[in-house]
Write an enzyme that holds these catalytic residues in place. Structure first.
Site, PDB file in Angstrom:
ATOM      1  N   LEU A 119       0.671  -1.218   0.019  1.00 33.74           N
ATOM      2  CA  LEU A 119      -0.107  -0.078   0.021  1.00 33.74           C
ATOM      3  C   LEU A 119       0.932   1.156   0.040  1.00 33.74           C
ATOM      4  O   LEU A 119       1.724   1.178   0.416  1.00 33.74           O
ATOM      5  CB  LEU A 119      -0.886   0.076   1.239  1.00 33.74           C
ATOM      6  CG  LEU A 119      -1.919  -1.286   1.378  1.00 33.74           C
ATOM      7  CD1 LEU A 119      -2.684  -1.029   2.565  1.00 33.74           C
ATOM      8  CD2 LEU A 119      -2.717  -1.445   0.046  1.00 33.74           C
ATOM      9  N   HIS A 171      -3.601   4.516  -2.200  1.00 36.04           N
ATOM     10  CA  HIS A 171      -4.510   3.494  -1.527  1.00 36.04           C
ATOM     11  C   HIS A 171      -5.096   4.246  -0.248  1.00 36.04           C
ATOM     12  O   HIS A 171      -6.327   4.053   0.024  1.00 36.04           O
ATOM     13  CB  HIS A 171      -3.905   2.251  -1.215  1.00 36.04           C
ATOM     14  CG  HIS A 171      -3.244   1.140  -2.101  1.00 36.04           C
ATOM     15  ND1 HIS A 171      -2.019   0.911  -2.673  1.00 36.04           N
ATOM     16  CD2 HIS A 171      -3.971   0.701  -3.019  1.00 36.04           C
ATOM     17  CE1 HIS A 171      -1.746   0.287  -3.489  1.00 36.04           C
ATOM     18  NE2 HIS A 171      -2.826  -0.158  -3.975  1.00 36.04           N
ATOM     19  N   GLN A 210      -9.070  -0.291 -16.320  1.00 38.70           N
ATOM     20  CA  GLN A 210      -9.577  -1.365 -15.192  1.00 38.70           C
ATOM     21  C   GLN A 210     -10.786  -0.521 -14.588  1.00 38.70           C
ATOM     22  O   GLN A 210     -11.767  -1.164 -14.248  1.00 38.70           O
ATOM     23  CB  GLN A 210      -8.627  -1.302 -14.010  1.00 38.70           C
ATOM     24  CG  GLN A 210      -9.074  -2.043 -12.760  1.00 38.70           C
ATOM     25  CD  GLN A 210      -7.974  -2.461 -11.793  1.00 38.70           C
ATOM     26  OE1 GLN A 210      -7.240  -3.569 -12.117  1.00 38.70           O
ATOM     27  NE2 GLN A 210      -8.048  -1.773 -10.874  1.00 38.70           N
TER      28      GLN A 210
HETATM   29  O1  PAF Z   1      -5.934  -2.532  -8.741  1.00 40.62           O
HETATM   30  C1  PAF Z   1      -5.777  -3.416  -8.190  1.00 40.62           C
HETATM   31  O2  PAF Z   1      -5.036  -3.482  -7.166  1.00 40.62           O
HETATM   32  C2  PAF Z   1      -6.429  -4.786  -8.629  1.00 40.62           C
HETATM   33  O3  PAF Z   1      -6.383  -5.086 -10.099  1.00 40.62           O
HETATM   34  C3  PAF Z   1      -7.584  -5.156  -8.115  1.00 40.62           C
HETATM   35  C4  PAF Z   1      -8.628  -4.127  -8.259  1.00 40.62           C
HETATM   36  C5  PAF Z   1      -7.416  -5.280  -6.615  1.00 40.62           C
HETATM   37  C6  PAF Z   1      -8.038  -6.490  -8.280  1.00 40.62           C
HETATM   38  O4  PAF Z   1      -7.169  -7.470  -8.078  1.00 40.62           O
END
Ligand code: PAF
Length: 277
Positions: A30, A34, A152
């Site tokens: 992290l 995050h 994503q």
């Molecule tokens: O972005 C990330 O850290 C990953 O792709 C996730 C969303 C936790 C899925 O494993």
């Protein structure tokens, strides 16, 4: 803060909670990016759950999976300092033990053929499977993701829309180091020399933003590619300016545009993006 490693124990605990659940899915290692998501979740929900799981299904490269940083004790300390309520850190056997996967056939669509999708076969399918599983376990009201992983975010939006999942998504701005490098767990793997070269990506994104109205797209892309490749530590995968909603080529200046970049810097793969208008 409570740590859960088992799905059933976590579900039992969450079932007793009446307030709203905010969820921050992560793969650990992290950083401040995050932690800003944890803080946002804390401010908008009664409890915050953070998952830490390095999902093997989304790694198309075994070496990359092996090298992915795993720092659970440090992550736990940071999460505690940021008032996270629950950490879910299962292992792969726990997550994938039951093959009840309704989303295995999830149609990632065009996203699988463009940029990250075409360079990392199976990656988005792997992300869709794990995020769907985690949503099913945690049942959050709100879920938080960083916009650094632009495609994503598009995928997760599609997943939630297509499967009509009852969760509100929040895509949050990329946090950057003072020299512009987007925060990422992979930055820890950059050598000192590579770290000095890393701001070039943001320089290119800013150049694209500053010149988008006045120069043509191809010339901007060419300038950015040469600016990166002037530095011998870079190998470029793509630098493109495309429609921010479809990722298709821009046809007129009224479309919302995004610059997307992926490059290896001294062997470490970095991605970044910037919306231009
Ligand atoms: O972005 C990330 O850290 C990953 O792709 C996730 C969303 C936790 C899925 O494993």
């Amino acid at each position: 803060m409570i740590l859960f490693k088992q799905i059933e124990a976590l579900k039992k605990h969450l079932a007793q909670i009446s307030g709203s659940i905010g969820f921050v899915p992560t793969m650990g290692a992290l950083h401040e990016g995050h932690l800003s998501l944890i803080e946002k979740s804390n401010s908008e929900n009664d409890i915050t759950v953070c998952s830490i799981f390095v999902n093997p299904l989304q790694f198309n490269n075994k070496e990359d999976l092996k090298k992915y940083p795993r720092t659970l004790p440090q992550d736990m300390t940071l999460l505690k300092e940021h008032n996270c309520d629950i950490v879910f850190a299962p292992n792969a056997e726990e997550i994938y033990k039951v093959d009840s996967d309704s989303v295995l056939d999830f149609n990632v669509g065009l996203l699988d053929t463009l940029f990250e999708g075409s360079l990392r076969p199976g990656h988005f399918k792997g992300v869709a499977i794990i995020v769907n599983k985690l949503f099913d376990i945690v049942k959050p009201k709100h879920a938080y993701f960083g916009l650094k992983d632009y495609q994503q975010c598009m995928l997760i939006d599609k997943l939630v829309t297509d499967l009509k999942l009852p969760v509100q998504l929040h895509f949050c701005p990329t946090l950057r180091e003072s020299d512009g490098l987007a925060m990422s767990s992979r930055n820890a793997r950059l050598s000192e020399l590579a770290r000095q070269s890393a701001p070039r990506i943001y320089e290119c994104l800013n150049y694209a933003k500053a010149n988008y109205r006045t120069k043509n797209i191809t010339s901007i892309e060419e300038w950015c590619k040469s600016h990166l490749l002037e530095d011998a530590l870079y190998t470029l995968e793509y630098f493109n300016i495309v429609n921010a909603e479809t990722l298709m080529p821009i046809e007129n200046s009224k479309e919302k545009a995004v610059a997307l970049c992926a490059a290896f810097l001294d062997g470490v793969r970095l991605i970044d993006n910037l919306v231009l208008n």
